[in-house]
Motif scaffolding. Structure first.
Motif, PDB file in Angstrom:
ATOM      1  N   ALA A 199       1.029  -1.205  -0.168  1.00  0.00           N
ATOM      2  CA  ALA A 199       0.144   0.518   0.020  1.00  0.00           C
ATOM      3  C   ALA A 199       0.811   1.373   0.030  1.00  0.00           C
ATOM      4  CB  ALA A 199      -1.357   0.184   1.222  1.00  0.00           C
ATOM      5  N   ILE A 200       2.138   0.937   1.314  1.00  0.00           N
ATOM      6  CA  ILE A 200       2.869   2.574   0.823  1.00  0.00           C
ATOM      7  C   ILE A 200       3.649   2.633  -0.604  1.00  0.00           C
ATOM      8  CG2 ILE A 200       2.387   2.243   3.108  1.00  0.00           C
ATOM      9  CD1 ILE A 200       4.900   2.270   3.520  1.00  0.00           C
ATOM     10  N   LEU A 201       4.130   1.589  -1.338  1.00  0.00           N
ATOM     11  CA  LEU A 201       4.403   1.797  -2.297  1.00  0.00           C
ATOM     12  C   LEU A 201       3.854   1.974  -3.554  1.00  0.00           C
ATOM     13  CD1 LEU A 201       7.397  -1.456  -1.633  1.00  0.00           C
ATOM     14  CD2 LEU A 201       7.698   0.527  -1.308  1.00  0.00           C
ATOM     15  N   ARG A 202       2.925   2.319  -3.121  1.00  0.00           N
ATOM     16  CA  ARG A 202       2.025   3.007  -4.378  1.00  0.00           C
ATOM     17  C   ARG A 202       1.888   4.141  -4.584  1.00  0.00           C
ATOM     18  NH1 ARG A 202      -3.819   0.380  -4.463  1.00  0.00           N
ATOM     19  NH2 ARG A 202      -3.809   1.498  -6.588  1.00  0.00           N
ATOM     20  N   PRO A 203       1.611   4.302  -5.948  1.00  0.00           N
ATOM     21  CA  PRO A 203       2.453   6.465  -6.223  1.00  0.00           C
ATOM     22  C   PRO A 203       0.484   7.591  -5.832  1.00  0.00           C
ATOM     23  CG  PRO A 203       1.295   4.823  -8.380  1.00  0.00           C
ATOM     24  CD  PRO A 203       1.702   3.897  -7.520  1.00  0.00           C
ATOM     25  N   TRP A 204      -0.176   6.408  -4.685  1.00  0.00           N
ATOM     26  CA  TRP A 204      -1.719   7.227  -4.882  1.00  0.00           C
ATOM     27  C   TRP A 204      -1.912   6.604  -3.990  1.00  0.00           C
ATOM     28  CZ3 TRP A 204      -0.788   6.269 -10.586  1.00  0.00           C
ATOM     29  CH2 TRP A 204      -1.594   5.652 -10.716  1.00  0.00           C
ATOM     30  N   GLY A 205      -3.115   7.310  -3.055  1.00  0.00           N
ATOM     31  CA  GLY A 205      -3.908   6.875  -2.556  1.00  0.00           C
ATOM     32  C   GLY A 205      -3.838   7.064  -0.876  1.00  0.00           C
ATOM     33  N   MET A 206      -4.955   6.887  -0.546  1.00  0.00           N
ATOM     34  CA  MET A 206      -4.687   6.851   0.821  1.00  0.00           C
ATOM     35  C   MET A 206      -4.298   6.212   1.819  1.00  0.00           C
ATOM     36  SD  MET A 206      -7.199   8.980   3.845  1.00  0.00           S
ATOM     37  CE  MET A 206      -7.016  10.426   2.942  1.00  0.00           C
ATOM     38  N   VAL A 207      -3.448   5.851   3.490  1.00  0.00           N
ATOM     39  CA  VAL A 207      -2.838   5.151   4.358  1.00  0.00           C
ATOM     40  C   VAL A 207      -3.225   5.373   5.251  1.00  0.00           C
ATOM     41  CG1 VAL A 207      -1.085   3.361   4.977  1.00  0.00           C
ATOM     42  CG2 VAL A 207      -1.284   3.705   2.217  1.00  0.00           C
ATOM     43  N   LEU A 208      -4.479   4.644   5.898  1.00  0.00           N
ATOM     44  CA  LEU A 208      -3.889   5.759   7.259  1.00  0.00           C
ATOM     45  C   LEU A 208      -3.900   4.126   8.320  1.00  0.00           C
ATOM     46  CD1 LEU A 208      -8.047   6.636   6.800  1.00  0.00           C
ATOM     47  CD2 LEU A 208      -5.859   8.027   7.315  1.00  0.00           C
ATOM     48  N   VAL A 209      -3.737   5.451   9.519  1.00  0.00           N
ATOM     49  CA  VAL A 209      -2.855   3.920  10.666  1.00  0.00           C
ATOM     50  C   VAL A 209      -3.748   4.628  12.062  1.00  0.00           C
ATOM     51  CG1 VAL A 209      -1.146   3.487  12.341  1.00  0.00           C
ATOM     52  CG2 VAL A 209      -0.211   4.443   9.984  1.00  0.00           C
ATOM     53  N   THR A 210      -4.511   3.774  12.586  1.00  0.00           N
ATOM     54  CA  THR A 210      -5.743   3.986  13.802  1.00  0.00           C
ATOM     55  C   THR A 210      -5.333   3.539  15.326  1.00  0.00           C
ATOM     56  OG1 THR A 210      -7.523   2.051  13.641  1.00  0.00           O
ATOM     57  CG2 THR A 210      -6.780   3.980  12.050  1.00  0.00           C
ATOM     58  N   GLY A 211      -5.603   4.156  16.581  1.00  0.00           N
ATOM     59  CA  GLY A 211      -5.038   3.400  17.221  1.00  0.00           C
ATOM     60  C   GLY A 211      -5.491   4.665  18.471  1.00  0.00           C
ATOM     61  N   PRO A 212      -5.499   4.665  20.202  1.00  0.00           N
ATOM     62  CA  PRO A 212      -5.378   5.367  20.717  1.00  0.00           C
ATOM     63  C   PRO A 212      -3.653   5.899  20.976  1.00  0.00           C
ATOM     64  CG  PRO A 212      -5.241   2.848  21.281  1.00  0.00           C
ATOM     65  CD  PRO A 212      -5.676   2.778  20.214  1.00  0.00           C
ATOM     66  N   THR A 213      -3.945   7.018  21.784  1.00  0.00           N
ATOM     67  CA  THR A 213      -2.924   7.980  22.053  1.00  0.00           C
ATOM     68  C   THR A 213      -2.020   6.274  22.487  1.00  0.00           C
ATOM     69  OG1 THR A 213      -4.190   9.775  22.220  1.00  0.00           O
ATOM     70  CG2 THR A 213      -1.858   9.495  23.033  1.00  0.00           C
ATOM     71  N   GLY A 214      -0.225   6.989  22.347  1.00  0.00           N
ATOM     72  CA  GLY A 214       0.234   6.016  22.668  1.00  0.00           C
ATOM     73  C   GLY A 214       0.794   4.249  22.612  1.00  0.00           C
ATOM     74  N   SER A 215       0.206   3.958  21.275  1.00  0.00           N
ATOM     75  CA  SER A 215       0.078   2.912  20.458  1.00  0.00           C
ATOM     76  C   SER A 215       0.990   2.795  19.206  1.00  0.00           C
ATOM     77  CB  SER A 215      -1.842   2.735  19.895  1.00  0.00           C
ATOM     78  OG  SER A 215      -1.956   3.389  18.435  1.00  0.00           O
ATOM     79  N   GLY A 216       1.761   3.854  18.864  1.00  0.00           N
ATOM     80  CA  GLY A 216       2.808   3.483  18.412  1.00  0.00           C
ATOM     81  C   GLY A 216       2.098   4.283  17.122  1.00  0.00           C
ATOM     82  N   LYS A 217       1.806   4.778  16.793  1.00  0.00           N
ATOM     83  CA  LYS A 217       1.351   5.212  15.356  1.00  0.00           C
ATOM     84  C   LYS A 217       1.854   6.230  14.612  1.00  0.00           C
ATOM     85  CE  LYS A 217      -2.091   6.927  16.482  1.00  0.00           C
ATOM     86  NZ  LYS A 217      -2.699   7.259  17.645  1.00  0.00           N
ATOM     87  N   THR A 218       2.747   7.123  15.625  1.00  0.00           N
ATOM     88  CA  THR A 218       3.933   7.327  14.599  1.00  0.00           C
ATOM     89  C   THR A 218       5.021   7.020  14.465  1.00  0.00           C
ATOM     90  OG1 THR A 218       3.307  10.179  15.942  1.00  0.00           O
ATOM     91  CG2 THR A 218       5.438   9.888  15.669  1.00  0.00           C
ATOM     92  N   ASN A 219       5.515   5.880  14.964  1.00  0.00           N
ATOM     93  CA  ASN A 219       6.706   4.951  14.721  1.00  0.00           C
ATOM     94  C   ASN A 219       6.001   4.568  13.616  1.00  0.00           C
ATOM     95  OD1 ASN A 219       9.240   3.667  16.501  1.00  0.00           O
ATOM     96  ND2 ASN A 219       8.353   2.398  14.781  1.00  0.00           N
ATOM     97  N   THR A 220       4.928   4.180  13.007  1.00  0.00           N
ATOM     98  CA  THR A 220       4.646   3.154  12.371  1.00  0.00           C
ATOM     99  C   THR A 220       4.297   4.623  11.839  1.00  0.00           C
ATOM    100  OG1 THR A 220       3.041   1.500  13.367  1.00  0.00           O
ATOM    101  CG2 THR A 220       3.143   1.577  11.300  1.00  0.00           C
ATOM    102  N   LEU A 221       4.631   5.272  11.109  1.00  0.00           N
ATOM    103  CA  LEU A 221       4.207   6.151   9.992  1.00  0.00           C
ATOM    104  C   LEU A 221       5.581   6.808   9.561  1.00  0.00           C
ATOM    105  CD1 LEU A 221       0.789   8.671  10.893  1.00  0.00           C
ATOM    106  CD2 LEU A 221       1.419   7.643   9.023  1.00  0.00           C
ATOM    107  N   TYR A 222       6.723   6.807  11.037  1.00  0.00           N
ATOM    108  CA  TYR A 222       7.840   7.431  10.382  1.00  0.00           C
ATOM    109  C   TYR A 222       9.151   6.226   9.551  1.00  0.00           C
ATOM    110  CZ  TYR A 222       7.963  11.427  13.109  1.00  0.00           C
ATOM    111  OH  TYR A 222       8.273  12.586  13.466  1.00  0.00           O
ATOM    112  N   SER A 223       8.250   5.041  10.645  1.00  0.00           N
ATOM    113  CA  SER A 223       9.385   4.140   9.404  1.00  0.00           C
ATOM    114  C   SER A 223       8.120   3.593   8.353  1.00  0.00           C
ATOM    115  CB  SER A 223       8.701   2.075   9.935  1.00  0.00           C
ATOM    116  OG  SER A 223       8.725   2.138  11.634  1.00  0.00           O
ATOM    117  N   SER A 224       6.973   3.805   7.895  1.00  0.00           N
ATOM    118  CA  SER A 224       6.201   3.759   6.782  1.00  0.00           C
ATOM    119  C   SER A 224       7.286   5.148   5.598  1.00  0.00           C
ATOM    120  CB  SER A 224       5.082   4.034   6.436  1.00  0.00           C
ATOM    121  OG  SER A 224       3.990   3.458   7.178  1.00  0.00           O
ATOM    122  N   ILE A 225       7.492   6.551   6.205  1.00  0.00           N
ATOM    123  CA  ILE A 225       7.997   7.036   5.371  1.00  0.00           C
ATOM    124  C   ILE A 225       9.803   7.242   5.257  1.00  0.00           C
ATOM    125  CG2 ILE A 225       9.221   9.521   6.451  1.00  0.00           C
ATOM    126  CD1 ILE A 225       6.665   9.726   5.006  1.00  0.00           C
TER     127      ILE A 225
END
Length: 590
Positions: free
Chosen positions: A338-364
């Protein structure tokens, strides 16, 4: 001194002009203060200077040679501070500390001592020679720069539960953690130590704050909570998602700790009625290696003082390798596609402190190449990523997520990261960006992956836009990892599994926490992710167009192979990575 001792002695006819000149010549040749040289030459007596200063300043005088000082009072002020200001603590009565000093007009010295001890300061005057001799007597030798004073100079604190192994350490930990070695820095540039001198550079409260910061880093804490109450203070660390009580400093240190942290975070120490946010960057040595750590600081006025919460941002613990985040291989493959596609939306969900930022930074990090223009809008920017254009959201000046996104679209981006979709305007621009040739990564606060679809529709985004834009939704939680040194086998019965929502007919073999020295008695050490990865299929798109419920979408996703959060957790329980109780805690089941 503000008042020239030579002029006073001449005015009182205690010395002649010739004697004053003789003392000045001796001072130029040998150094030292004028009064010291006058006494050394035998031109005046020590007591005469003391009496004259007492009369001039209007404060009592004291003969230190005839005064015995309680060692407990001496311990209130470190030796280096006594040497620095040429002062001696004499006695303490209630909230007042009496100090002997050669210059009772030195308000900087008195302010620093008041700040570091929490007591009101009452000065008395003593001669330079007497003060110097008394400091030598009670503090032995002058401190060597960089060498710690005794632990007794630090405030007495009560420690937290034995699970963190702090009960037996007490004040020894203040020495071992080398709080004096912490150096506050700004924008990776060192701050001159002298710049903080007036805020009590050598104060026990400064060392206490430094110890709190270093201890939190060494214990792997993610947050520090400093909480004032009516009759006590409480300091807690959040370790692996759980808050633990660490210590209860004396209440008199409340304002001093708050002021010290606000000074370090470049906040207004005089403002105690409004919330403030800042950032502290420190550099310290650990095992011969220099480390830099950021602390995000939030100050909130409460009924009994300011509550301060600090979020630790350690670059070394930012895990950018997606294979180590805890994804099961099939889920990881779906997410990476999904993140290697040229367009589209990828969402990461979860409560505060569930590691969403780490997953997004890993994706970037995964898609960050020289050919790619990546732009992020974050509130706040937690880590600096090389090769990524990061924008700090500033709501107070109108730079919100929506405004940043509009500007991004004029910056020729390939990939856009939106820290969080909070409102219709941000959601609308993000969805349209995903539909016009951009890859958009963002987060939502929903409990599971299917709920992200319905949340966007509820925000007011047309279902046909949601169905077309979204490619993948990841829901995640962070569960504590069992300590490998003390975990032990157990059997989880089918009844317990069914209680947690699993269709189980047989018991399973698993592991339970025990607690040992290496994990501080907690039974857990570190955390791993539990993931639920849902890709948009034709059936799910059709349900989205019909405004189907999250449960209906989830049922189809499971039928198509999606592993629910609790199922991912159960797989990790069977693998001995975490416990059944921990999975139940973080997924809210049972």
């Amino acid at each position: 001194m503000p008042v020239r001792i030579g002029e006073l002695l001449l005015k009182e006819k205690r010395i002649t002009t010739e004697q004053l000149q003789q003392a000045l010549n001796h001072q130029r040749a040998n150094g030292g203060k004028l009064g010291f040289n006058l006494v050394k030459l035998g031109l005046v007596k020590d007591e005469e200077i003391t009496a004259l200063l007492s009369k001039q300043y209007g404060v009592p005088s004291i003969n230190l040679t005839q005064f015995e000082i309680d060692p407990a009072v001496i311990k209130l002020i470190p030796g280096e501070t006594a040497h620095k200001y040429q002062i001696v603590p004499l006695s303490r009565a209630g909230a007042t500390l009496t100090i002997a000093m050669t210059d009772p007009t030195n308000v900087f010295a008195m302010d620093d001592i008041k700040f570091m001890t929490g007591y009101n300061v009452e000065p008395v005057v003593a001669s330079e020679i007497a003060v110097s001799d008394t400091i030598q007597k009670y503090y032995s030798t002058a401190p060597t720069p960089g060498v710690k004073t005794s632990a007794a100079a630090a405030p007495t604190i009560s420690t937290g539960p034995s699970t963190l192994e702090m009960a037996s350490k007490g004040l020894e930990e203040l020495q071992q953690l080398q709080g004096d070695a912490v150096e506050v820095i700004e924008d990776l540039e060192e701050i001159n130590a002298e710049a903080l001198a007036r805020q009590g550079e050598d104060a026990p409260v400064v060392r206490l704050v430094n110890v709190l910061l270093i201890s939190a880093i060494q214990k792997g804490a993610s947050d520090i909570h400093i909480e004032p109450y009516e009759k006590e203070m409480r300091i807690r660390y959040r370790i692996d998602g759980i808050l633990y009580n660490i210590m209860n400093p004396p209440l008199k240190f409340r304002d001093a700790i708050s002021s010290r942290l606000k000074i370090m975070a470049k906040l207004d120490i005089a403002e105690k009625r409004l919330p403030q946010d800042g950032r502290i960057k420190i550099r310290f040595g650990e095992n011969g290696v220099t480390k830099e750590i950021d602390f995000r600081v939030s100050v909130l006025p409460t009924l009994f003082g300011e509550k301060i919460v600090m979020r630790l941002l350690d670059k070394d613990k930012l895990m950018l390798d997606m294979t180590r985040l805890g994804f099961e291989q099939e889920s990881l493959t779906k997410f990476e596609n999904a993140i290697l596609r040229p367009w589209g939306m990828v969402l990461v969900t979860g409560p505060t402190g569930s590691g969403k930022t780490n997953t997004l930074y890993s994706s970037i990090s995964k898609v960050n190449t020289p050919e790619t223009n990546i732009m992020t809008a974050e509130d706040p920017v937690e880590f600096n990523l090389v090769g990524v254009n990061q924008v700090q959201i500033r709501e107070n000046i109108g730079l919100n997520f929506a405004a940043a996104l509009r500007s991004f679209l004029r910056q020729d981006p390939n990939i856009i990261l939106v820290g969080e979709i909070r409102d219709f305007e941000t959601a609308e621009i993000a969805v349209k960006a995903a539909l016009t040739g951009h890859l958009v990564l963002s987060t939502l606060h929903t409990n599971d992956a299917p709920s992200a679809i319905t949340r966007l529709v509820e925000m007011g985004i047309e279902p046909f836009l949601v169905a077309s834009a979204i490619d993948c939704v990841v829901a995640q939680r962070l569960a504590r990892t069992l300590c490998p040194h003390c975990k032990h086998r157990t059997i989880v019965s089918a009844d317990v599994l069914r209680k947690h929502g699993f269709r189980a007919q047989f018991d399973i073999e698993a592991y339970e926490p025990a607690g040992c020295v290496r994990c501080g008695g907690m039974g857990y050490r570190g955390r791993l992710g539990l993931y639920e990865v849902m890709t948009m299929s034709e059936d799910i798109r059709a349900l989205t167009l019909k405004r189907a419920s999250a449960d209906q979408i989830g049922a189809v996703a499971v039928r198509e192979g999606m592993r629910r959060l609790r199922d991912d957790g159960l797989a990790k329980v069977k693998a001995g990575m975490t416990s059944m109780a921990e999975v139940a805690r973080v997924t809210g089941e049972g």
